[in-house]
Scaffold this active site. Sequence first.
Site, short mmCIF file in Angstrom:
data_model
loop_
_atom_site.label_atom_id
_atom_site.label_comp_id
_atom_site.label_asym_id
_atom_site.label_seq_id
_atom_site.Cartn_x
_atom_site.Cartn_y
_atom_site.Cartn_z
CG HIS A 19 3.02 -16.73 0.53
ND1 HIS A 19 1.62 -17.20 0.75
CD2 HIS A 19 3.77 -17.75 0.67
CE1 HIS A 19 2.04 -18.49 0.93
NE2 HIS A 19 3.01 -18.97 0.75
CE LYS B 111 5.25 -21.21 -1.99
NZ LYS B 111 5.35 -20.36 -0.95
CD GLU C 140 12.50 -18.93 2.03
OE1 GLU C 140 11.47 -18.76 2.34
OE2 GLU C 140 13.86 -18.53 2.25
N GLY D 188 13.93 -15.31 8.48
CA GLY D 188 13.13 -16.49 7.91
C GLY D 188 11.99 -15.91 7.22
CB THR E 94 -2.45 -4.58 1.05
OG1 THR E 94 -2.15 -3.13 0.87
CG2 THR E 94 -1.20 -5.49 1.09
CG LEU F 196 5.35 0.59 -3.18
CD1 LEU F 196 5.79 -0.63 -4.28
CD2 LEU F 196 6.78 1.57 -2.98
CD GLU G 85 -3.75 5.58 1.95
OE1 GLU G 85 -3.45 6.69 1.56
OE2 GLU G 85 -4.25 5.34 2.87
CB SER H 296 -1.05 0.20 1.42
OG SER H 296 -0.28 0.02 2.25
#
Length: 477
Positions: free
Chosen positions: A396, A437, A431, A422, A239, A215, A245, A213
Amino acid sequence: MYSLVNSSGRTSVDPNAKIRLPPQKAVCVCPFEGTVVRVKAWAACSRRARAMQQDRLLKTDLAARTPHFTKIHTSLSPSYGRAEAPSRLEDVTLLLVFIRRQKRLSACVLDDVPLGPMADSVPSLARDAVLKESTALPEDVPQIRGYDFNQGVDHSALLRSYLTTGFQASSFALAVQEINKMIEKRLEPVEKEEEQQDQQGCPGCTIFLGYTSNLISSGVRETIRYLAQHKMVDVIVTTAGGVEEDLIKCLAPTYLGEFSLPGKELRQRGINRIGNLLVPNDNYCKFEDWLMPILDQMLLEQKTEGTHWTPSKMIHRLGKEINNPDSVYYWAYKNDIPVFSPALTDGSLGDMIYFHTFKNPGLVLDIVEDIRRLNSKAVFAKNTGMIILGGGLVKHHIANANLMRNGADFAVFVNTGQEFDGSDSGARPDEAVSWGKIRMDAKPVKVYADASIVFPLLVAETFAPHASRLNMDKKGN
């Protein structure tokens, strides 16, 4: 001062003291502070010493407390040795050479290298360590070279030079290459026989754009709006703040302040701070006045027409209602770009929905339908590319959708997060490869940088130069 250690382990640290040592012991003062010198000595000073002739290994830990060394004058008697420390500076090897020439020692070895003739030569250990030979690098490895301003000011050439500048500049240039690969693949025509029913109108590469948000609160909003306006991306994930916004800016402006402004004083004045941005709380009051009638209408359509609302359908409706070309979501509505926000209630929108439940309860938003729709965008895509600004939920959510197709073909992350805690936000692309992914043969890029600096420059080197081709593709569809 010097620390002289004899065979009993006792030390003398007084440089003016008379140091009495047995004749078969050799004393060495090291010219390097804290260095341990090993001296191997064979005693040959007297009949008594020759009778007791034996190898001894003396470890002398000599810490120089002064910047230079003092010449050592040594005189040995058949029974005792005496060392004095006058003022003249000299290399310590003179001591050992002097003793040897006086025939007090039959041999003297420093770290297994004989002293005397070797004193003027570079020790092989040091030479080999410093002058280690290199193996040849492949011929295609780029050489580091930055931009030469003697050629004038050419911003595009400056950004191209980042590839051979190093550090995050090179990561930026690799991100440019990765996004341009997405665009080229996106412009490839999909063969009719390759299209399935769920792939009708699907481009050669489906580009997912995710952003946090902050940005939208910043001036990066206009860069994102440009992409939506010209339909250069296919799916957006953000988000709640990333939605509200944008809409609030159509009602009232956001201002530039300072990071250091005290929160207590701002709160008393009704001013909200986002980093060094300032948002008067009146803006949210205006947002409430604008939003409440729309929520009433949505609830009415749910009850009378059976409309099944989801977060993406609600954002689509808000883009239509705002009817302002400055808005990202106005253009997402116009160009039918789905915008997913699974945590749509986590912000001012959630506040207003909460207030609305007391006045006119019953509105339902179904996130299950949205997750099927989002995942299907990835599953049925010919190729996919991810451009993710920031971390958290948006990062994610896009990556997990691409897990459904065994990974994205292209990926660019821009954030300042570190992997050491992590967190998924700070995780490197590798990762995501481990989770399926991002595809194993992909060449993803992460740029460790503030997206407010980097993303407009990325668009300047990728989407903007291809605008005419992308717009032609848009008209064709």
